[in-house]
Each structure stands twice: as structure tokens, then as C-alpha cells.
Design a protein around this motif. Sequence first.
Motif, PDB file in Angstrom:
ATOM      1  N   PRO A  52      -0.143  -5.077 -12.116  1.00  0.00           N
ATOM      2  CA  PRO A  52      -1.227  -5.103 -11.117  1.00  0.00           C
ATOM      3  C   PRO A  52      -1.088  -3.967 -10.104  1.00  0.00           C
ATOM      4  O   PRO A  52      -0.587  -4.138  -8.994  1.00  0.00           O
ATOM      5  N   ILE A  53      -1.517  -2.777 -10.530  1.00  0.00           N
ATOM      6  CA  ILE A  53      -1.503  -1.593  -9.680  1.00  0.00           C
ATOM      7  C   ILE A  53      -2.904  -0.989  -9.691  1.00  0.00           C
ATOM      8  O   ILE A  53      -3.444  -0.698 -10.764  1.00  0.00           O
TER       9      ILE A  53
ATOM     10  N   ALA B 129       5.817  -6.792  -6.924  1.00  0.00           N
ATOM     11  CA  ALA B 129       4.770  -6.536  -5.939  1.00  0.00           C
ATOM     12  C   ALA B 129       3.473  -6.123  -6.620  1.00  0.00           C
ATOM     13  O   ALA B 129       3.464  -5.599  -7.742  1.00  0.00           O
ATOM     14  N   ARG B 130       2.377  -6.328  -5.920  1.00  0.00           N
ATOM     15  CA  ARG B 130       1.056  -5.866  -6.328  1.00  0.00           C
ATOM     16  C   ARG B 130       0.752  -4.615  -5.507  1.00  0.00           C
ATOM     17  O   ARG B 130       0.795  -4.651  -4.278  1.00  0.00           O
ATOM     18  N   LEU B 131       0.449  -3.507  -6.179  1.00  0.00           N
ATOM     19  CA  LEU B 131       0.353  -2.207  -5.514  1.00  0.00           C
ATOM     20  C   LEU B 131      -1.081  -1.704  -5.404  1.00  0.00           C
ATOM     21  O   LEU B 131      -1.884  -1.884  -6.314  1.00  0.00           O
ATOM     22  N   VAL B 132      -1.358  -1.029  -4.289  1.00  0.00           N
ATOM     23  CA  VAL B 132      -2.519  -0.156  -4.161  1.00  0.00           C
ATOM     24  C   VAL B 132      -1.956   1.239  -3.936  1.00  0.00           C
ATOM     25  O   VAL B 132      -1.330   1.510  -2.906  1.00  0.00           O
TER      26      VAL B 132
ATOM     27  N   LEU C 100       0.851  -1.190   0.000  1.00  0.00           N
ATOM     28  CA  LEU C 100       0.000   0.000   0.000  1.00  0.00           C
ATOM     29  C   LEU C 100       0.887   1.241   0.000  1.00  0.00           C
ATOM     30  O   LEU C 100       1.744   1.390   0.871  1.00  0.00           O
ATOM     31  N   ASN C 101       0.679   2.115  -0.980  1.00  0.00           N
ATOM     32  CA  ASN C 101       1.418   3.377  -1.065  1.00  0.00           C
ATOM     33  C   ASN C 101       0.438   4.523  -0.844  1.00  0.00           C
ATOM     34  O   ASN C 101      -0.360   4.845  -1.729  1.00  0.00           O
TER      35      ASN C 101
ATOM     36  N   ILE D 239       3.897  -1.216   3.605  1.00  0.00           N
ATOM     37  CA  ILE D 239       3.194   0.065   3.482  1.00  0.00           C
ATOM     38  C   ILE D 239       4.227   1.178   3.391  1.00  0.00           C
ATOM     39  O   ILE D 239       5.192   1.214   4.168  1.00  0.00           O
ATOM     40  N   LEU D 240       4.013   2.075   2.447  1.00  0.00           N
ATOM     41  CA  LEU D 240       4.789   3.312   2.329  1.00  0.00           C
ATOM     42  C   LEU D 240       3.857   4.467   2.620  1.00  0.00           C
ATOM     43  O   LEU D 240       2.801   4.592   1.988  1.00  0.00           O
ATOM     44  N   LEU D 241       4.246   5.303   3.560  1.00  0.00           N
ATOM     45  CA  LEU D 241       3.399   6.389   4.057  1.00  0.00           C
ATOM     46  C   LEU D 241       4.205   7.679   3.996  1.00  0.00           C
ATOM     47  O   LEU D 241       5.162   7.849   4.739  1.00  0.00           O
ATOM     48  N   ASP D 242       3.816   8.585   3.086  1.00  0.00           N
ATOM     49  CA  ASP D 242       4.580   9.821   2.843  1.00  0.00           C
ATOM     50  C   ASP D 242       3.639  11.024   2.909  1.00  0.00           C
ATOM     51  O   ASP D 242       3.381  11.687   1.904  1.00  0.00           O
TER      52      ASP D 242
END
Length: 290
Positions: free
Chosen positions: A169-170, A141-144, A123-124, A194-197
Motif C-alpha cells: 500500500p504505497i 506502514a502505509r506510504l504516500v 508521508l515521504n 513524515i519524512l521531509l528531505d
Amino acid sequence: MSLAELQTIVAEPWADFGLIDSGAGRKYERYGAVRVIRPEPQAMWAPANDAWDADATFVPGSDEDGGGRWVHHRPVPADWPLARDGVRFHASLTPFRHLGFFPDMAPQWDWMRDRVRPDDEVLNLFGYTGVGSLLLSEKGARLVHVDASKKSVEGARRNAGLSGMAERPIRWLVEDAAKFTAREVRRARRYDGILLDPPKFGRGPNGETWRLEEGLAPLVADCAALLDERSRFLVLTVYAVRMSALSIGELLRQATARLGGAVECGEMAVREEARGLLLPTAIFARWRRD
């Protein structure tokens, strides 16, 4: 687990980006063939060279909220392609003084790429123009990818097309990050990373208001709730606030205590090409399970 000593994570120059010089409250950078000068309050020292030859300079406004304008010294394209690893993306002179991506994130991207596995779900949040999402997708990776700005998500889709990754798959979502994350918790969803910016201040697509000091703690708690015994990482980066790396490190340590693993925190910086000195840019905290 306890916090380790503060760390400094350094973005080194690469073919399409470099911090050429810095000082006297400004920085001189190269983005591909385009050279720019931007304000930089952290550059309190003297520059290595006064003869900066930029294509454009960002002149800040009188307010503290990031106003200002670009002054062109030579013609600059509306956008132009750059690359890192196998991902290509567009740079541009945005009204917000940056160039459409944040190069100091490079070592964070590399760190996550070393930990992500094929078919991991990542999750980005506040994903902006998608460079981080594409770099993780390239590793399988499969991204949201979530951002409240329709323009930013459209830019991310353009970058996917430029990289030949339009069919990866994004999920590209124009959503309020905090509301979306809370819904994912209620749905009992899980993620491997998870990436949280988050920004200091922002508005959601339906007028929601985001203020970092108010929203960060509950958002980190919700992000931690989306991780489980198989999850690998959570990366939090924070810019332009009066906040300590130790503060966000302790916030993340408490939120992830049930998961085991380790939390580290510190400063992010970019290495100057002229002298090798480090220009600080942000603070970070990240959790990992090796």
C-alpha cells in the motif's frame, strides 16, 4: 520542550555500501562491487591511502550547481542491485554525482523503522527513488510517496518491483511537495509520521520553483499541521546549504510545540572504513513522541 545538545548520527558501513577512504577533497566509496570516487569538500584532511582503484570518478564542472561528468576507468553497468535489510534497489551513476540513493540516510531509516507501527500512515516528501518508503513499508506502514520528478517516481516503482513489494500500500505521486502538503492540510488529513528531505533548489512537475530558504518554513508548518496526538515522528534532513542545525531545530521545535514530545537536531555523518573518522554530510532535525 527545548532543544537537546547537538547530536551526530552516524551511517556505519554495511554489506552493499562503505566509505573506504576520504581526503584531499574527495571520497572513495563502494556500492556493491562498484567503487567510485566523488568530490567531497568536507574531506579537508589527507587520505589514508593514495592508491585508490575506482571503476569511475565524477569530475565536477566549473559551476557551483552540481554540473560535471563521470569518467569510467572500467565498464560499469547502467544500474545494479543493492540491498539493505529486506529491501532491494538499483544503484546507478547519475548525472548529479550521486548513485541513486543517499546512504547517509540509513540511521534515519532505522530510527523511523523502530517507531513505525503496522498500518501507520507515513508521508515521504521529496521521496526520490523510494528506498526510505520501501523500508518503512516493509515494517507494515502505509506510504504516500511524493516527488516532483517523474523519472524518480518511476525509479521508485522499479525498486518496489525489485524488492517484491509492487503490491504494497504505497501511493506513488508525481507532485509538487509544497502544493501537495498544503492541499492535505486543507483536506484535514493526518499522518503518523513524515519524512521531509528537501533539495536546495528544484522544480515541480508544472514548472513550480522550490528554493529551500524561502519554502522550508511554510512547508514545515504545513507538515506539523498534519500531525496530531497519535503521531509518532517528523524527520527533516537538509543538504548543501549554509544553514545551521540549530536553525532548523528551532524551526521544528516551534512548529511542533502544540504536540508535546521532543525535538533533537545535529549533524549526519558517514564513518570511514580506513580509519573510523566521520565525514559530515548533512544537518537534521527530528520530532518524536515515544
